[in-house]
Motif scaffolding. Sequence first.
Motif, PDB file in Angstrom:
ATOM      1  N   ALA A  83      49.720  40.286  39.011  1.00 18.13           N
ATOM      2  CA  ALA A  83      48.623  39.070  38.618  1.00 18.13           C
ATOM      3  C   ALA A  83      47.436  39.457  39.440  1.00 18.13           C
ATOM      4  N   SER A  84      47.460  40.019  40.486  1.00 22.33           N
ATOM      5  CA  SER A  84      46.322  40.407  41.320  1.00 22.33           C
ATOM      6  C   SER A  84      45.404  41.417  40.362  1.00 22.33           C
ATOM      7  N   THR A  85      46.199  42.456  40.059  1.00 22.73           N
ATOM      8  CA  THR A  85      45.327  43.342  39.054  1.00 22.73           C
ATOM      9  C   THR A  85      44.879  42.855  37.993  1.00 22.73           C
ATOM     10  N   ALA A  86      45.636  42.133  37.238  1.00 24.45           N
ATOM     11  CA  ALA A  86      45.320  41.361  35.764  1.00 24.45           C
ATOM     12  C   ALA A  86      43.957  40.463  36.412  1.00 24.45           C
ATOM     13  N   ALA A  87      43.956  39.676  37.252  1.00 21.28           N
ATOM     14  CA  ALA A  87      42.993  39.063  37.489  1.00 21.28           C
ATOM     15  C   ALA A  87      41.513  39.715  38.060  1.00 21.28           C
ATOM     16  N   ASP A  88      41.718  40.880  38.638  1.00 20.20           N
ATOM     17  CA  ASP A  88      40.478  41.706  38.744  1.00 20.20           C
ATOM     18  C   ASP A  88      40.128  42.057  37.535  1.00 20.20           C
ATOM     19  N   ALA A  89      40.894  42.548  36.495  1.00 22.71           N
ATOM     20  CA  ALA A  89      40.431  43.221  35.324  1.00 22.71           C
ATOM     21  C   ALA A  89      39.919  42.126  34.444  1.00 22.71           C
ATOM     22  N   ALA A  90      40.548  40.957  34.390  1.00 23.12           N
ATOM     23  CA  ALA A  90      40.020  39.806  33.630  1.00 23.12           C
ATOM     24  C   ALA A  90      38.633  39.378  33.920  1.00 23.12           C
ATOM     25  N   ALA A  91      38.224  39.381  35.426  1.00 19.82           N
ATOM     26  CA  ALA A  91      37.119  38.819  35.908  1.00 19.82           C
ATOM     27  C   ALA A  91      36.064  39.940  35.548  1.00 19.82           C
ATOM     28  N   LEU A  92      36.259  41.017  35.800  1.00 18.48           N
ATOM     29  CA  LEU A  92      35.255  42.059  35.421  1.00 18.48           C
ATOM     30  C   LEU A  92      35.041  42.174  33.860  1.00 18.48           C
ATOM     31  N   ALA A  93      36.017  42.021  33.153  1.00 19.60           N
ATOM     32  CA  ALA A  93      35.797  42.082  31.626  1.00 19.60           C
ATOM     33  C   ALA A  93      34.957  40.835  31.254  1.00 19.60           C
ATOM     34  N   ALA A  94      35.240  39.765  31.845  1.00 19.98           N
ATOM     35  CA  ALA A  94      34.280  38.521  31.511  1.00 19.98           C
ATOM     36  C   ALA A  94      32.983  38.587  32.162  1.00 19.98           C
ATOM     37  N   VAL A 142      49.353  35.081  32.346  1.00 18.41           N
ATOM     38  CA  VAL A 142      48.656  34.076  31.746  1.00 18.41           C
ATOM     39  C   VAL A 142      47.305  33.742  32.048  1.00 18.41           C
ATOM     40  N   LEU A 143      46.312  33.483  31.591  1.00 25.15           N
ATOM     41  CA  LEU A 143      44.893  33.125  32.248  1.00 25.15           C
ATOM     42  C   LEU A 143      45.036  31.399  32.161  1.00 25.15           C
ATOM     43  N   ASP A 144      45.136  31.128  33.556  1.00 26.30           N
ATOM     44  CA  ASP A 144      44.915  29.860  33.745  1.00 26.30           C
ATOM     45  C   ASP A 144      43.803  28.965  33.621  1.00 26.30           C
ATOM     46  N   THR A 145      42.588  29.591  34.272  1.00 28.57           N
ATOM     47  CA  THR A 145      41.289  29.201  34.158  1.00 28.57           C
ATOM     48  C   THR A 145      40.192  30.220  34.090  1.00 28.57           C
ATOM     49  N   CYS A 146      39.250  29.826  33.775  1.00 32.56           N
ATOM     50  CA  CYS A 146      37.944  30.776  33.412  1.00 32.56           C
ATOM     51  C   CYS A 146      36.917  29.939  33.508  1.00 32.56           C
ATOM     52  N   ASP A 147      36.019  30.089  34.638  1.00 28.98           N
ATOM     53  CA  ASP A 147      34.796  29.430  34.706  1.00 28.98           C
ATOM     54  C   ASP A 147      33.788  30.344  35.007  1.00 28.98           C
ATOM     55  N   THR A 148      32.734  30.071  34.135  1.00 25.72           N
ATOM     56  CA  THR A 148      31.347  31.040  34.078  1.00 25.72           C
ATOM     57  C   THR A 148      30.206  30.309  34.600  1.00 25.72           C
ATOM     58  N   ALA A 204      38.480  37.699  28.588  1.00 24.48           N
ATOM     59  CA  ALA A 204      39.466  37.649  29.919  1.00 24.48           C
ATOM     60  C   ALA A 204      40.852  37.149  29.468  1.00 24.48           C
ATOM     61  N   ALA A 205      40.950  36.263  28.569  1.00 26.82           N
ATOM     62  CA  ALA A 205      42.328  35.970  27.957  1.00 26.82           C
ATOM     63  C   ALA A 205      43.068  37.122  27.461  1.00 26.82           C
ATOM     64  N   GLN A 206      42.270  37.875  26.924  1.00 32.06           N
ATOM     65  CA  GLN A 206      42.701  39.189  25.902  1.00 32.06           C
ATOM     66  C   GLN A 206      43.355  40.099  27.039  1.00 32.06           C
ATOM     67  N   VAL A 207      42.535  40.250  28.447  1.00 30.54           N
ATOM     68  CA  VAL A 207      42.873  41.251  29.219  1.00 30.54           C
ATOM     69  C   VAL A 207      44.050  40.826  30.057  1.00 30.54           C
ATOM     70  N   ALA A 208      44.068  39.362  30.167  1.00 25.29           N
ATOM     71  CA  ALA A 208      45.381  38.884  30.869  1.00 25.29           C
ATOM     72  C   ALA A 208      46.578  39.125  29.846  1.00 25.29           C
ATOM     73  N   PHE A 209      46.543  38.898  28.741  1.00 18.61           N
ATOM     74  CA  PHE A 209      47.502  39.072  27.835  1.00 18.61           C
ATOM     75  C   PHE A 209      48.057  40.441  27.687  1.00 18.61           C
ATOM     76  N   ALA A 250      31.146  40.531  29.501  1.00 14.93           N
ATOM     77  CA  ALA A 250      30.650  39.819  28.475  1.00 14.93           C
ATOM     78  C   ALA A 250      29.502  38.698  28.711  1.00 14.93           C
ATOM     79  N   LEU A 251      29.527  38.286  30.032  1.00 13.17           N
ATOM     80  CA  LEU A 251      28.713  37.095  30.129  1.00 13.17           C
ATOM     81  C   LEU A 251      27.311  37.885  30.449  1.00 13.17           C
ATOM     82  N   THR A 252      27.306  39.201  31.127  1.00 16.23           N
ATOM     83  CA  THR A 252      25.987  39.651  31.126  1.00 16.23           C
ATOM     84  C   THR A 252      25.572  40.455  30.097  1.00 16.23           C
ATOM     85  N   GLY A 253      26.156  40.442  29.020  1.00 16.63           N
ATOM     86  CA  GLY A 253      25.816  41.080  27.931  1.00 16.63           C
ATOM     87  C   GLY A 253      26.093  42.477  27.650  1.00 16.63           C
ATOM     88  N   TRP A 254      26.822  43.229  28.416  1.00 16.45           N
ATOM     89  CA  TRP A 254      27.252  44.344  28.283  1.00 16.45           C
ATOM     90  C   TRP A 254      28.659  44.485  26.980  1.00 16.45           C
TER      91      TRP A 254
END
Length: 107
Positions: free
Chosen positions: A33-44, A70-76, A60-65, A47-51
């Motif tokens: 879960a910790s690894t997936a959260a880190d990877a999902a946050a980095l991916a999001a 399961v991606l519970d929350t995603c706040d940008t 983030a949901a795709q990376v978590a999957f 995407a947010l910064t345009g890379w």
Amino acid sequence: MSAPILVAVAGGALTIGLAVVAASGALEASGRASTAADAAALAAADALTGWVAADPCDLAAQVAFAHDVVLDTCDTDVASGQVRVRVSVQTIFKRVHARARAGPSVA
């Protein structure tokens, strides 16, 4: 060795063995879960910064999957470019949660 002693020893070993298996499963789920959260946050954040051309929370949901969580929350926060995610994974006894934040540093 008498039968009652043998049964007692076998029962004790089984009890300890089940506890060790449950604890190791929870530890593995926590790390995943910790690894997936880190990877999902980095991916999001990418995407947010345009890379990456994608919706941050969808990515983030795709990376978590992909990490089988399961991606519970995603706040940008578009102003700062920061993303906060929370993921969870079910173990035998309980649900394990992990959080991560990523984005450019805010001075």
